[in-house]
Structures are given as structure tokens and as C-alpha cells.
Design a protein around this motif. Structure first.
Motif, mmCIF file in Angstrom:
data_model
loop_
_atom_site.group_PDB
_atom_site.id
_atom_site.type_symbol
_atom_site.label_atom_id
_atom_site.label_comp_id
_atom_site.label_asym_id
_atom_site.label_seq_id
_atom_site.Cartn_x
_atom_site.Cartn_y
_atom_site.Cartn_z
ATOM 1 N N ARG A 102 -22.398 63.051 -18.026
ATOM 2 C CA ARG A 102 -21.093 62.971 -17.369
ATOM 3 C C ARG A 102 -21.251 63.177 -15.872
ATOM 4 N N PHE A 104 -19.113 64.413 -12.161
ATOM 5 C CA PHE A 104 -17.983 65.114 -11.550
ATOM 6 C C PHE A 104 -17.920 64.740 -10.076
ATOM 7 N N ASP A 141 -15.419 78.232 -19.944
ATOM 8 C CA ASP A 141 -15.233 76.788 -20.070
ATOM 9 C C ASP A 141 -16.270 76.135 -19.167
ATOM 10 N N TYR A 142 -17.296 75.537 -19.766
ATOM 11 C CA TYR A 142 -18.419 75.068 -18.955
ATOM 12 C C TYR A 142 -18.019 73.919 -18.030
ATOM 13 N N GLU A 143 -17.041 73.099 -18.398
ATOM 14 C CA GLU A 143 -16.617 72.010 -17.517
ATOM 15 C C GLU A 143 -15.953 72.561 -16.248
ATOM 16 N N THR A 144 -15.060 73.531 -16.422
ATOM 17 C CA THR A 144 -14.457 74.183 -15.258
ATOM 18 C C THR A 144 -15.508 74.919 -14.445
ATOM 19 N N GLU A 147 -17.303 72.445 -12.238
ATOM 20 C CA GLU A 147 -16.481 72.021 -11.102
ATOM 21 C C GLU A 147 -16.457 73.080 -9.994
ATOM 22 N N VAL A 198 -26.488 73.838 -18.528
ATOM 23 C CA VAL A 198 -26.213 72.492 -18.011
ATOM 24 C C VAL A 198 -27.378 72.056 -17.133
#
Length: 289
Positions: A102, A104, A141-144, A147, A198
Motif C-alpha cells: 500500500r 500513503f 491502529d497500524y495504518e494511523t 500516517e 511494517v
């Protein structure tokens, strides 16, 4: 927390066994009712039916580039990352997590560079999850997390280097050394995101410009530097042309005294360096009464 493989077995065989147990349970219920309500057959049917339900509830499907995180009453039992139909430990929670690559794209951030000038900068971060246990349990929350840490790393890198270097070309700048800046951003970001399991695959600056309040002044400075560089080039060329002209005159035996030599050099330099076309003044001689 560290990822490890959870126990899993072929789900197709487990499905066939569960179907067979369900069919046997139905047969037991039918046979028990036919035998004037035999309690033994009914009990066996209930047991077989429960086994079939447990087997069906233990089945899980893992899609390609996906993983299932298995937890048993609050304890991490492992991860199933092989795609297909599998049976796992019964009464477990199977959480899905994507393993796809993915990217970002950060917002345009206003940062003061190493020279104190406000600049706008943004970057694209390409990443993927490599350790599902860390991504699921070590951060909220690994996505946050990706970011926020990406924007923090971009700000930190932008503040360490000037936007551009005008006097010393050996100094690393954001504009002149984009590849090296991207490499350092990747290294710093990987260090920050390793706690979340990650892996950062690539980072690239997607936007870099002076902030609006100083963009006009910096543009004038760049234009002035371009004009000075062009003038320097013109002067160097003019000096070479004058020197060549004097050598050719000497080669043809034309000797000029110092005064005429200086006048000729002055006239040639004015004609060559001037931005506009020169208007010659012709000396036709001296008029005597």
C-alpha cells in the motif's frame, strides 16, 4: 510480540468430516425416533451434531496476500498466512489483516528548512505489513500509526537540510539531492515503523516548494542569480573574442599603440556585452579652417 505460524490443517477434509458427522447425527435422530425414542441414539446424534458445528465454526478462508490472526480467549496462538481453506483451533477469534503493498500520500506540510525558510513538502510512502502480530497488538491502529510517523519523519528530515544551496554546491539540499533525501527519509521511517511490523519499500518526495509568503522573493533571487551567471558567461566570452581579435591583428602585422589598443578593447567589449545593438560613431577626420 512476534509473529509465528498457527496450527492449521486442510479445511476440505475437515469440511467433509463435518458433513459426514452432521449426516450421521440426522441418521441417529431418525433411527432413535423409529425405535420408540431410543435415548442412546439421540444422545449420539447430539454429540455428532455438536462435533459438526465445532468443525464448521473452526473453518476459515484465507485469501491471497491476506492473513488470519488467531487468538484463543485473549491469547495469541499464531497467524495463518497460507491462502486456502483451513481448519484451526476451535473457539478462536480469526482477525483478517491485509499483506498487500500500500502507499500513503502525505498532506502538504509547511516546515522551516535548515536555513529558516518556510517550505511546503509532501512525500509518498510505499509500505506493507511484514509482522502481523506487531501490527495487530503492539500498536493501536497500524495504518494511523504509519500516517502520523510518516508526517513526523518528513518534518524532521525537511528541518535538517536547506531548500537549496546557492554558494556551496557540496551541501545536501532538498531540491538538489532528492534521491539522497528520499533514501534518508526511508531509513528514518523504517526505524520508526519497525515497532509496528511494517516494512517501508520506497519513499519519494511528491511536492517541494517555497511557502507562498516567500515564494516571490525567492523567485527574484533565483532570477538574479541566473542573470549574474549569464552575464559572467557573456563577459568570459567577450574577453576571449577580444583577445582573439588582437592576436589576429598582430598576426597580420597591424601594430596598435597603447591608446588605440585600449580604445579598441573598450569598443569591442561594449559591442559584445551590451544588451542592445550598438550604434557606431564614424570618425571622418578633423575639419580645419
Amino acid at each position: 510480540m512476534k509473529e509465528h505460524q498457527a496450527w492449521h490443517a486442510n479445511g476440505f477434509l475437515a469440511t467433509l468430516a463435518a458433513i459426514a458427522a452432521a449426516a450421521a447425527a440426522i441418521w441417529c435422530f431418525v433411527s432413535g425416533n423409529a425405535d420408540d425414542g431410543s435415548a442412546g441414539m439421540n444422545v449420539l446424534g447430539v454429540v455428532l451434531l455438536l462435533l459438526a458445528l465445532v468443525a464448521f465454526s473452526s473453518l476459515t478462508v484465507v485469501q491471497p496476500n491476506q492473513a488470519k490472526i488467531i487468538t484463543f480467549f485473549g491469547r495469541y496462538k499464531g497467524t495463518v498466512s497460507d491462502s486456502g481453506l483451513w481448519i484451526v483451533v476451535p473457539f478462536t477469534v480469526k482477525s483478517r489483516m491485509s499483506l498487500k503493498v500500500r502507499n500513503f500520500n502525505s498532506q502538504k506540510l509547511k516546515v522551516n528548512d535548515a536555513s529558516g525558510n518556510p517550505v511546503e513538502i509532501a512525500a509518498v510512502v510505499v509500505f506493507k505489513v511484514m509482522d502481523t502480530a506487531r501490527a495487530a497488538f503492539d500498536v493501536d491502529d497500524y495504518e494511523t500509526f504509519v500516517e502520523i510517523q510518516s508526517e513526523t519523519a518528513i518534518r524532521h528530515i525537511a528541518a535538517q537540510y536547506p531548500y537549496d544551496t546557492y554558494e556551496d554546491s557540496s551541501v545536501i539540499s532538498l531540491r538538489g539531492n532528492a534521491d539522497e533525501i528520499s533514501g534518508r527519509l526511508l531509513a528514518e521511517l523504517q526505524e520508526r515503523l519497525s515497532v509496528a511490523g511494517v516494512e517501508v519499500l520506497e519513499t519519494r518526495l511528491s511536492h517541494l516548494a517555497y511557502a507562498a509568503e516567500i515564494a516571490g522573493a525567492m523567485l527574484q533571487r533565483q532570477q538574479a542569480e541566473a542573470i549574474v551567471a549569464a552575464r559572467q558567461k557573456i563577459v568570459d566570452g567577450a574577453v576571449g573574442m577580444v583577445e582573439s581579435a588582437l592576436q589576429q591583428l598582430k598576426h597580420h602585422g597591424i601594430v596598435l599603440d597603447d591608446e588605440r589598443r585600449a580604445a579598441m578593447i573598450n569598443n569591442l567589449m561594449v559591442a559584445i556585452v551590451s544588451e542592445r545593438g550598438t550604434t557606431p560613431v564614424i570618425n571622418t577626420g578633423t575639419l580645419y579652417n
